[in-house]
Design a protein around this motif. Sequence first.
Motif, mmCIF file in Angstrom:
data_model
loop_
_atom_site.group_PDB
_atom_site.id
_atom_site.type_symbol
_atom_site.label_atom_id
_atom_site.label_comp_id
_atom_site.label_asym_id
_atom_site.label_seq_id
_atom_site.Cartn_x
_atom_site.Cartn_y
_atom_site.Cartn_z
ATOM 1 N N SER A 287 0.985 -1.152 0.072
ATOM 2 C CA SER A 287 -0.105 -0.180 0.175
ATOM 3 C C SER A 287 0.673 1.232 0.098
ATOM 4 O O SER A 287 2.149 1.131 0.381
ATOM 5 C CB SER A 287 -0.920 -0.027 1.271
ATOM 6 N N LYS A 288 0.349 2.318 -0.362
ATOM 7 C CA LYS A 288 1.121 3.716 -0.474
ATOM 8 C C LYS A 288 1.578 4.097 0.888
ATOM 9 O O LYS A 288 2.652 4.636 0.961
ATOM 10 C CB LYS A 288 0.218 4.649 -1.018
ATOM 11 N N GLN A 289 0.958 3.761 1.927
ATOM 12 C CA GLN A 289 1.532 4.097 3.291
ATOM 13 C C GLN A 289 2.694 3.353 3.703
ATOM 14 O O GLN A 289 3.214 3.875 4.574
ATOM 15 C CB GLN A 289 0.330 3.874 4.284
ATOM 16 N N CYS A 290 3.121 2.229 2.795
ATOM 17 C CA CYS A 290 4.045 1.549 3.027
ATOM 18 C C CYS A 290 5.663 2.166 2.783
ATOM 19 O O CYS A 290 6.693 2.018 3.570
ATOM 20 C CB CYS A 290 4.160 0.235 2.463
ATOM 21 N N LYS B 210 7.016 5.289 3.422
ATOM 22 C CA LYS B 210 7.857 5.966 4.538
ATOM 23 C C LYS B 210 8.260 5.251 5.310
ATOM 24 O O LYS B 210 9.255 5.055 6.070
ATOM 25 C CB LYS B 210 6.773 6.988 5.056
ATOM 26 N N PRO C 15 0.915 -1.356 6.307
ATOM 27 C CA PRO C 15 2.009 -0.696 7.094
ATOM 28 C C PRO C 15 2.334 -1.379 8.432
ATOM 29 O O PRO C 15 3.234 -1.369 8.784
ATOM 30 C CB PRO C 15 1.374 0.642 7.400
#
Length: 346
Positions: free
Chosen positions: A239-242, A244, A297
């Motif tokens: 997912s995009k939140q991964c 960072k 995440p």
Amino acid sequence: MWKYVLLGLVILGAAHNNNEETTGCLDNGTLQISDTPEELLKAKLDALIGLKNVKKQVNDLVNFVKVQKLKKERNLPCFPISLHMVFSGNPGTGKTIVARILSQYFYRIGLCKKQVFIEVDRACIVQKYIGHTEARVKELFDKARGGVLFIDEAYALVTDSDKDFGQRAIDTIVKLLEDDKDETIVIVAGYPDKMTAFLDSNPGLKSRFPFRIAFEDYDEKELYQIFCHMANEYNLRASKQCEKLFYDLLKKLGVCTQAFGNARGVRNIFEKAVLIQANRVAGMTSPTNEDLINITPDDLKCLLDIPVQAKIERKIGFEANMQLINNTAQKSASRTRKKRVETKCS
């Protein structure tokens, strides 16, 4: 319940079996292959993530080969083509896959008579008894004749011990490079500083390797691209939140150190993330398809909680590794449940 954990293990097994391909860090784009060898080579190189300087150096090499070949076909004076190469770079920077791509290119344009790529290291070359190492080197040259012989970690042949036969291997390689002339293309690879010591180990080595290609380390964004490619290759999705959290993980692992290993280090992260994801999904009553394919995440947060040494050292054993991951995942799941309860109560 355990079928989801087994699914994770199957994915990891497939990842190990295809390690060579994924270490090459192919991009997710579809290759548009043309009929010309040069465009085919360019398409394969362009599909690799990063390696901007390597691609430039390979392009220079290809232009040289192309012009010399054209001169030869027209009976014009040309510069003698000796394509022995030195690939210098840290582990996991794509040296082997670029060597394979070049091997295919040389075969397509006729510089290699056979589509042969032999990959060896010190363990494959140096033998225990007098005379056996020299014979082994000759045997490897015979196998690679007409193609490419790739010697990985060639610097390991250099030792200070008089009882070691590594130097005899180097001396035999130099002799065969002269005797075989253009029959076999030899590519030696290894750490930048150590390859300098290798080339200094015999007066005839430097002059016989006219082409040097330097492989730079990947930056953080390229490493995340590699992670996403590995996930996509096995029908998983980060997912995009991964992103960072992945960068935080790189800092914790010491991405700038040789111990991390570039794409190999990313593979270690990916493998452990798959196990954590499988452990998380196994605890669900009715997981959805999205649950089965998503690396979340929370999965990467679990990795952040695992001690650094355990993540870098793969020698801790599968059972101990699984226990460590299980314990960390359970703590993370407990914190997540607690947050949900607190949210409902507020």
